[in-house]
Design an enzyme around this catalytic site. Structure first.
Site, PDB file in Angstrom:
ATOM      1  N   GLU A 137      10.010  -4.276   0.196  1.00  0.00           N
ATOM      2  CA  GLU A 137       8.861  -3.467   0.641  1.00  0.00           C
ATOM      3  C   GLU A 137       7.645  -4.368   0.843  1.00  0.00           C
ATOM      4  OE1 GLU A 137       7.442  -1.092   1.826  1.00  0.00           O
ATOM      5  OE2 GLU A 137       7.740   0.838   0.869  1.00  0.00           O
ATOM      6  N   VAL A 159       3.475  -1.455  -2.574  1.00  0.00           N
ATOM      7  CA  VAL A 159       3.662  -0.203  -3.296  1.00  0.00           C
ATOM      8  C   VAL A 159       2.278   0.268  -3.733  1.00  0.00           C
ATOM      9  CG1 VAL A 159       4.713   0.952  -5.275  1.00  0.00           C
ATOM     10  CG2 VAL A 159       5.977  -0.829  -4.041  1.00  0.00           C
ATOM     11  N   ASP A 160       1.925   1.459  -3.255  1.00  0.00           N
ATOM     12  CA  ASP A 160       0.596   2.028  -3.517  1.00  0.00           C
ATOM     13  C   ASP A 160       0.780   3.149  -4.553  1.00  0.00           C
ATOM     14  OD1 ASP A 160      -1.932   3.153  -3.288  1.00  0.00           O
ATOM     15  OD2 ASP A 160      -1.907   3.362  -1.129  1.00  0.00           O
ATOM     16  N   THR A 186       6.803   6.364  -1.797  1.00  0.00           N
ATOM     17  CA  THR A 186       7.748   5.865  -0.787  1.00  0.00           C
ATOM     18  C   THR A 186       8.931   5.164  -1.449  1.00  0.00           C
ATOM     19  OG1 THR A 186       5.902   5.542   0.740  1.00  0.00           O
ATOM     20  CG2 THR A 186       7.962   4.410   1.274  1.00  0.00           C
ATOM     21  N   GLY A 237       3.561   4.772  -4.991  1.00  0.00           N
ATOM     22  CA  GLY A 237       4.953   4.686  -5.468  1.00  0.00           C
ATOM     23  C   GLY A 237       5.863   5.759  -4.892  1.00  0.00           C
ATOM     24  N   ASP A 265      -0.401  -2.998   8.399  1.00  0.00           N
ATOM     25  CA  ASP A 265      -1.296  -2.542   9.470  1.00  0.00           C
ATOM     26  C   ASP A 265      -2.376  -1.609   8.950  1.00  0.00           C
ATOM     27  OD1 ASP A 265       0.436  -0.284   8.884  1.00  0.00           O
ATOM     28  OD2 ASP A 265      -0.362   0.632  10.703  1.00  0.00           O
TER      29      ASP A 265
HETATM   30  P1  IMP Z   1       3.052   4.659  -1.298  1.00  0.00           P
HETATM   31  O1  IMP Z   1       4.105   5.683  -0.990  1.00  0.00           O
HETATM   32  O2  IMP Z   1       1.721   5.303  -1.563  1.00  0.00           O
HETATM   33  O3  IMP Z   1       3.457   3.698  -2.394  1.00  0.00           O
HETATM   34  O4  IMP Z   1       2.795   3.859   0.015  1.00  0.00           O
HETATM   35  C1  IMP Z   1       3.626   2.868   0.447  1.00  0.00           C
HETATM   36  C2  IMP Z   1       3.445   2.617   1.922  1.00  0.00           C
HETATM   37  O5  IMP Z   1       2.101   2.887   2.365  1.00  0.00           O
HETATM   38  C3  IMP Z   1       3.679   1.172   2.221  1.00  0.00           C
HETATM   39  O6  IMP Z   1       5.022   0.926   2.543  1.00  0.00           O
HETATM   40  C4  IMP Z   1       2.767   0.930   3.406  1.00  0.00           C
HETATM   41  O7  IMP Z   1       3.431   1.256   4.601  1.00  0.00           O
HETATM   42  C5  IMP Z   1       1.625   1.888   3.224  1.00  0.00           C
HETATM   43  N1  IMP Z   1       0.433   1.260   2.599  1.00  0.00           N
HETATM   44  C6  IMP Z   1      -0.105   1.529   1.392  1.00  0.00           C
HETATM   45  N2  IMP Z   1      -1.193   0.782   1.148  1.00  0.00           N
HETATM   46  C7  IMP Z   1      -1.354   0.008   2.241  1.00  0.00           C
HETATM   47  C8  IMP Z   1      -2.316  -1.005   2.607  1.00  0.00           C
HETATM   48  O8  IMP Z   1      -3.250  -1.376   1.867  1.00  0.00           O
HETATM   49  N3  IMP Z   1      -2.155  -1.567   3.839  1.00  0.00           N
HETATM   50  C9  IMP Z   1      -1.143  -1.218   4.690  1.00  0.00           C
HETATM   51  N4  IMP Z   1      -0.216  -0.303   4.371  1.00  0.00           N
HETATM   52  C10 IMP Z   1      -0.314   0.309   3.167  1.00  0.00           C
END
Ligand code: IMP
Length: 175
Positions: free
Chosen positions: A97, A100-101, A105, A103, A157
């Site tokens: 990946e 991970v923001d 996804t 989590g 992006d």
């Molecule tokens: P999560 O489900 O919130 O963990 O988000 C994960 C997905 O969000 C990543 O695979 C990225 O595609 C996108 N994402 C989260 N934060 C960022 C960032 O700072 N820059 C670019 N993409 C991000």
């Protein structure tokens, strides 16, 4: 147009990617062929550098999900856009990946890939926003822990822009 300020330089990324590749190669040395699953689109550059630096037998797959409409607010709702094409049953899987923001996804991806009955699943993320975690999800290999900032470059992006920057930069999603 001005370039986003640098969070992590190109050399800094390359050094850490080399460390991760060495660590993963050592950990999987006795496991035979592993399958690296890159999460599109953001992980395409990280996967290509990481996979080329590894020294164990490996194959490449891709999976695509969509988690944000166009901007930077996580809805928590993840949708499968493209599943893996190859057979991963009884194979050792490493999910690759970009970041991970919350989590959500990664958790969703683990669920999807478990349904293919692999021998094992581990996870590798170039970046982790530890403060933003909403769900408990294991990340076995982490490149860098960062703060709650929107990061672009090296595959990542903002509204589809800046993926090809060679470094990781910061943008203000409000601007
Ligand atoms: P999560 O489900 O919130 O963990 O988000 C994960 C997905 O969000 C990543 O695979 C990225 O595609 C996108 N994402 C989260 N934060 C960022 C960032 O700072 N820059 C670019 N993409 C991000």
């Amino acid at each position: 147009m001005s370039q986003p300020p640098v969070l992590i330089s190109e050399d800094g990324i390359q050094a850490r990617v080399a460390d991760l590749a060495a660590q993963i190669s050592a950990d999987y040395e006795d496991k035979g062929d592993i399958v690296l699953i890159g999460v599109l689109k953001g992980a395409f550059i990280f996967l290509s550098d990481l996979s080329r630096r590894m020294t164990i037998p490996r194959t490449i797959e891709f999976i695509a999900v969509s988690s944000y409409a166009t901007g930077s607010i996580s809805s928590g709702a993840v949708r499968l856009v493209m599943d893996v094409r190859g057979n991963i049953e009884n194979r050792h899987v490493l999910i690759v990946e970009d970041i991970v923001d919350t989590g959500h996804t990664l958790k969703y991806l683990i669920g999807i890939l478990e349904s293919h009955r692999p021998a094992s699943i581990r996870t590798c993320a170039l970046l982790r926003k530890a403060e933003s975690a909403e769900v408990d999800v294991p990340i076995d290999y982490v490149g860098f822990d960062i703060g709650d900032e929107w990061v672009v470059g090296y595959g990542l992006d903002f509204a589809e822009h800046d993926r090809t920057l060679p470094y990781l930069g910061i943008v203000d999603p409000e601007v």
